[in-house]
Design an enzyme around this catalytic site. Sequence first.
Site, short mmCIF file in Angstrom:
data_model
loop_
_atom_site.label_atom_id
_atom_site.label_comp_id
_atom_site.label_asym_id
_atom_site.label_seq_id
_atom_site.Cartn_x
_atom_site.Cartn_y
_atom_site.Cartn_z
N HIS A 194 0.85 -1.20 0.00
CA HIS A 194 0.00 0.00 0.00
C HIS A 194 0.89 1.25 0.00
O HIS A 194 0.62 2.21 -0.72
CB HIS A 194 -0.85 0.07 1.27
CG HIS A 194 -1.92 -0.97 1.41
ND1 HIS A 194 -2.10 -1.70 2.56
CD2 HIS A 194 -2.90 -1.37 0.55
CE1 HIS A 194 -3.15 -2.51 2.41
NE2 HIS A 194 -3.64 -2.33 1.19
N LYS A 208 -16.68 -5.96 7.21
CA LYS A 208 -15.74 -6.82 6.50
C LYS A 208 -15.35 -8.03 7.34
O LYS A 208 -14.73 -7.88 8.39
CB LYS A 208 -14.50 -6.00 6.14
CG LYS A 208 -13.99 -6.35 4.78
CD LYS A 208 -12.83 -5.53 4.37
CE LYS A 208 -12.20 -6.18 3.15
NZ LYS A 208 -10.96 -5.58 2.77
N ARG A 210 -2.80 -5.61 -8.14
CA ARG A 210 -1.76 -6.65 -8.03
C ARG A 210 -1.98 -7.67 -9.16
O ARG A 210 -1.97 -7.32 -10.31
CB ARG A 210 -1.80 -7.29 -6.65
CG ARG A 210 -1.47 -6.31 -5.52
CD ARG A 210 -1.83 -6.85 -4.18
NE ARG A 210 -3.26 -7.13 -4.11
CZ ARG A 210 -3.92 -7.54 -3.05
NH1 ARG A 210 -3.26 -7.76 -1.94
NH2 ARG A 210 -5.22 -7.73 -3.07
N SER A 220 -3.13 -7.45 3.22
CA SER A 220 -3.31 -7.30 4.67
C SER A 220 -3.75 -8.63 5.28
O SER A 220 -3.29 -9.00 6.36
CB SER A 220 -4.39 -6.24 4.95
OG SER A 220 -4.00 -5.01 4.42
O1 PNS Z 1 -9.04 -2.22 0.93
P1 PNS Z 1 -10.32 -2.57 0.26
O2 PNS Z 1 -11.13 -3.48 1.14
O3 PNS Z 1 -10.13 -3.12 -1.11
O4 PNS Z 1 -11.13 -1.20 0.10
C1 PNS Z 1 -12.45 -1.22 -0.34
C2 PNS Z 1 -13.05 0.18 -0.31
C3 PNS Z 1 -12.93 0.77 1.08
C4 PNS Z 1 -12.30 1.06 -1.29
C5 PNS Z 1 -14.53 0.05 -0.75
O5 PNS Z 1 -15.15 -0.88 0.09
C6 PNS Z 1 -15.28 1.37 -0.69
O6 PNS Z 1 -15.12 2.19 -1.56
N1 PNS Z 1 -16.11 1.55 0.35
C7 PNS Z 1 -16.91 2.77 0.51
C8 PNS Z 1 -18.39 2.48 0.19
C9 PNS Z 1 -18.67 2.64 -1.28
O7 PNS Z 1 -18.47 3.69 -1.86
N2 PNS Z 1 -19.18 1.55 -1.91
C10 PNS Z 1 -19.61 1.60 -3.31
C11 PNS Z 1 -18.50 1.39 -4.30
S1 PNS Z 1 -18.03 -0.28 -4.42
#
Ligand code: PNS
Length: 163
Positions: free
Chosen positions: A17, A41, A92, A130
Amino acid sequence: MKRAICPGTFDPVTNGHLDIIERAAAIFDELVVGVALSPDKGRGPLFTVEERVGFIRDAAAHLHNVSVRPFDSLLVDLARESDARVIIKGLRAVTDFEREFQMAQLNYRLDDDIETMFIMSIPEYMYLSSSAVKEIAAFGGNVRGLVPDQVSDQLQERLRQGR
Ligand code: PNS
């Protein structure tokens, strides 16, 4: 002024990251790292959002155009509120592609003024995540070099406490 958002759960932040954050910070005038609360999650994040924000702030302290903030909203709302038109995600292996493609499409559907752009992981971090770091640490494996030292210490401490 070109500002971008780099979102994630970062539970915890890895050196992969941080590599993406550093490379994005070199391209944009300002980079906002958005740390999602992500309470749904799996079993819930291992680290609180304050801890996750703190790890990134410490590890990115040398990057003066990077700020870190928690969020509990739609990502596109955070982007609008932060006056950012670009979402930066790390990519990735191909296994990331389907999920990232879906999120990019949905975010575009929600706000077509905001573009998602991808930075490819370097080979060294291609298989780093992670969840893999947490699993290695949970079984007593060495995660030095995969996460900042502070995170590695806190991981061992947290897992010793049985959570
Ligand atoms: O590290 P991650 O789990 O891949 O991150 C995911 C994240 C936080 C980017 C995604 O879950 C997110 O954008 N959450 C906010 C809610 C949202 O906007 N959801 C709609 C788009 S998928």
